[in-house]
Design a protein around this motif. Structure first.
Motif: not given
Length: 130
Positions: A86-104
């Protein structure tokens, strides 16, 4: 109701590792992808990585390629993001999300357009100190 819950954020020194988890529930999509995004203060939300349900295809942003690894456990609907070097520039709020068009949308195209992801978690803070 679709829900995504992230966990695993924290404070780590540069060069260290963290493992984020995202548990997804309440969805019935067959072709979906779960992506990880991050947003640092004053910056736009950016796509980090994703994994598609149909073929377990993964994609990584150039900034994290070789350092981050995404994986999924379909039995528990959990997607993990292992973050090493990890690097200082990786500092952030991390979110996960889901899409119903996964293949694309598990792609550079999809990760560059967060609005294509339909449901989001609340986020988890990752802070990397120098």
């Amino acid at each position: 109701e679709v829900q995504l819950v992230e966990s695993g954020g924290g404070l780590v020194q540069a060069g260290g590792s963290l493992r984020l988890s995202c548990v997804a529930s309440g969805f019935t999509f067959d072709d979906y992808a779960i992506g990880w995004f991050r947003q640092a203060p004053g910056k736009e939300r950016e796509g980090v990585s994703c994994i598609a349900s149909l073929d377990s295809r993964t994609y990584y942003a150039d900034s994290v390629k070789g350092r981050f690894t995404i994986s999924s456990d379909n039995a528990t609907n959990t997607v993990a993001l292992q973050m090493n070097s990890l690097k200082p520039e990786d500092t952030a709020v991390y979110y996960c999300a889901i899409t119903a068009v996964g293949y694309r949308y598990c792609s550079a195209y999809g990760l560059n357009r967060p609005r294509l992801y339909d449901y989001w978690g609340q986020g988890t803070q990752v802070t990397v100190s120098s």
